[in-house]
Write a protein that holds these residues in place. Sequence first.
Motif, short mmCIF file in Angstrom:
data_model
loop_
_atom_site.label_atom_id
_atom_site.label_comp_id
_atom_site.label_asym_id
_atom_site.label_seq_id
_atom_site.Cartn_x
_atom_site.Cartn_y
_atom_site.Cartn_z
N SER A 134 -3.01 13.96 0.33
CA SER A 134 -2.30 13.25 -0.54
C SER A 134 -3.41 12.19 -1.34
N LEU A 135 -2.73 12.43 -2.76
CA LEU A 135 -3.54 11.41 -3.61
C LEU A 135 -2.49 10.67 -4.69
N GLY A 136 -2.84 9.06 -4.37
CA GLY A 136 -1.92 8.36 -5.18
C GLY A 136 -2.76 7.26 -5.69
N GLY A 137 -1.84 6.63 -7.09
CA GLY A 137 -2.80 5.50 -7.60
C GLY A 137 -1.58 4.59 -8.35
N ASN A 138 -2.09 3.44 -8.44
CA ASN A 138 -1.19 2.35 -9.16
C ASN A 138 -2.24 1.53 -9.95
N TYR A 139 -1.43 1.07 -11.15
CA TYR A 139 -2.29 0.22 -12.07
C TYR A 139 -1.17 -0.86 -12.59
N SER A 140 -1.71 -2.19 -12.32
CA SER A 140 -0.91 -3.24 -12.73
C SER A 140 -1.77 -3.89 -13.86
N ARG A 141 -0.88 -3.68 -15.05
CA ARG A 141 -1.63 -4.16 -16.45
C ARG A 141 -1.74 -5.91 -16.18
N SER A 143 -2.14 -7.89 -13.91
CA SER A 143 -3.32 -8.37 -13.17
C SER A 143 -4.46 -7.53 -13.09
N ASP A 144 -4.56 -6.52 -14.01
CA ASP A 144 -5.73 -5.50 -14.32
C ASP A 144 -6.11 -5.02 -12.93
N GLY A 175 -10.04 -4.95 -13.13
CA GLY A 175 -11.25 -4.77 -14.02
C GLY A 175 -12.37 -3.67 -13.69
N ASP A 176 -13.40 -4.13 -13.61
CA ASP A 176 -14.63 -3.06 -13.30
C ASP A 176 -15.18 -3.58 -11.96
N SER A 177 -14.50 -4.44 -11.16
CA SER A 177 -15.24 -5.07 -10.09
C SER A 177 -14.39 -4.55 -8.85
#
Length: 217
Positions: A134-141, A143-144, A175-177
Amino acid sequence: MNKATLHIILFLFFIVTPQIKGLAQKTDTIVHVNGNVLKGDFRKMEYGVVTWKMDGMGTISVEEPYVNTFISSKQFEIKMKNGLIYYCSFEASETNGKVILIRNGQQEEVFIDDIVEIHPIKGNFWKKFNGNISLGGNYSRSSDVTTIAFSGNLDYRNKKTFFNLIWNYNLSYQGDSLITQNSNIDLSWQRLLKKNWSTLVALGTSQNLQLGIKRRY
């Protein structure tokens, strides 16, 4: 490893990894206590529940008290309440709640209630593996924040050996952190010995940066 590289690796893994489906003919039969006959693929029986796969209905579960008998020409590993382990196929019994075990040309009738576990034994080496990913992801613009979750399990079973690998990996970036990294990996290996003895080796590791746990075994 930066976030972009990790995203690419996980994306490629998800795209390239094939979803292998069982090609075996679904010729197993369950006779329900109400008289219904179910044709499908006998997957396993654990904790008093039979897992069954049928065309059009997918995977279903039938509680053991509702199973009258079942039939399969495949080879299974059967663990009994008395500790005995059989490697056999099944024939229907004329007695309700019983099944006939076929092993080495001999027959033995047992109560289904006396069976603790049933697992298929497959002849081909690769078919002895079973698992899921199982592979999933989420992005909140706003709050980055990016989150990635990767989990799965892999089993290997033959007549004397059982291997099990379970993993769970969660990442969160702002971000990148890297702000959160949780992971759990558990590996176990069991080997059946003579005279009802067995040996078990297990190794587990976990990590939780939020709790300050860098690596624990």
